[in-house]
Design an enzyme around this catalytic site. Structure first.
Site, PDB file in Angstrom:
ATOM      1  N   HIS A   1       2.157   1.025   2.254  1.00 19.49           N
ATOM      2  CA  HIS A   1       2.206   2.478   2.421  1.00 19.49           C
ATOM      3  C   HIS A   1       0.831   3.076   2.703  1.00 19.49           C
ATOM      4  CE1 HIS A   1       1.378   2.563  -2.044  1.00 19.49           C
ATOM      5  NE2 HIS A   1       0.627   3.580  -1.655  1.00 19.49           N
TER       6      HIS A   1
ATOM      7  N   SER B   1      -3.870   2.891  -4.803  1.00 16.89           N
ATOM      8  CA  SER B   1      -2.930   2.052  -4.054  1.00 16.89           C
ATOM      9  C   SER B   1      -3.657   0.929  -3.339  1.00 16.89           C
ATOM     10  CB  SER B   1      -2.196   2.877  -3.004  1.00 16.89           C
ATOM     11  OG  SER B   1      -1.172   3.613  -3.579  1.00 16.89           O
TER      12      SER B   1
ATOM     13  N   ASP C   1       6.088  -3.699  -0.460  1.00 19.23           N
ATOM     14  CA  ASP C   1       4.956  -2.806  -0.182  1.00 19.23           C
ATOM     15  C   ASP C   1       3.648  -3.592  -0.109  1.00 19.23           C
ATOM     16  OD1 ASP C   1       3.409  -0.582   0.213  1.00 19.23           O
ATOM     17  OD2 ASP C   1       3.696   0.260  -1.794  1.00 19.23           O
TER      18      ASP C   1
END
Length: 241
Positions: free
Chosen positions: A53, A192, A99
């Protein structure tokens, strides 16, 4: 609980301490238009492992390696434009599964820039294992980001603890989760793609946490389980771009 989850973007380590400069030479800051966007880990001199992402091939990402203070032009830093984006083929934008992404770069290894090891395929990750996370960004929700790399200790949690909170958002075959070894520490929006380090290897990739309560120990912090993706990672790195 899906509406309360978010990808961990735009901030950083909660309740952590400043890392010893260059003590984590595998850490990567991924910049978008000159601003820190996501974290990542150098897993080979020419590949950075991060979250799918974090992909933004339209605007382009710059991998900053060998950094401690990302707002300074440190002599140790290497700023490399990402050459190719390898998003896991099963990843779907807006969903939490698969992801994972590899970024092709071309770094020069030295004492400031070194890759981190990968675990064995399907290695079992037990609960209550001491690990650590690091990143650049907010120390608390809704505060200014940190310019310097920060870190904190965490422990892995039992699968049922993760599942009870995150319900269908949590896939135990792909994910693991952690809680602070203290009270509130861990990842927040902005971490992230950063690695979960347990022992000598990277075992997880920071995926998501609570949208506004990343410092609430009620909510486990979720990571993609690297052992589940080692085979795909190695296959990508074998290819010649």
């Amino acid at each position: 609980m899906l509406s309360d989850a978010t990808s961990a973007s735009d901030s950083g380590i909660v309740e952590g301490t400043e890392s010893k400069p260059h003590s984590r030479p595998y850490m990567v800051s991924l910049e978008q238009e000159g601003q820190h966007h996501c974290g990542g880990a150098l897993v080979r001199k020419d590949f950075v492992l991060t979250s799918a992402h974090c992909n933004n091939s339209k605007l382009g990402l710059t991998a900053v390696l060998g950094a401690h203070n990302i707002k300074k032009e440190e002599k140790s830093q290497q700023r490399i434009q990402v050459a190719r984006y390898h998003v896991h083929p099963n990843y779907k934008d807006g969903l939490f599964g698969f992801d994972v992404m590899l970024l092709k770069t071309n770094s020069i290894l030295n004492k400031y820039v070194k890759p981190i090891g990968l675990p064995k395929k399907d290695k079992r990750i037990l609960a209550n294992i001491k690990c650590s996370v690091a990143g650049w960004g907010m120390r608390f929700p809704s505060t200014a980001a940190s310019d310097v790399l920060r870190e904190t200790a965490v422990k892995t949690r039992f699968v049922n603890e993760c599942k009870n909170i995150w319900l269908d958002s949590f896939n135990s075959s792909q994910m693991i989760c952690t809680h602070s070894s203290g009270k509130k520490g861990g990842i927040c929006q902005g971490d992230s793609g950063g690695p979960l380090i347990c022992g000598r290897d990277a075992q997880g990739i920071a995926a998501y946490t609570h949208r506004v309560k990343c410092d609430d120990p009620t909510y486990p912090h979720v990571f993609m389980k690297i052992p589940s993706f080692v085979q795909w990672i190695k296959e990508v790195m074998k290819k010649r771009d």
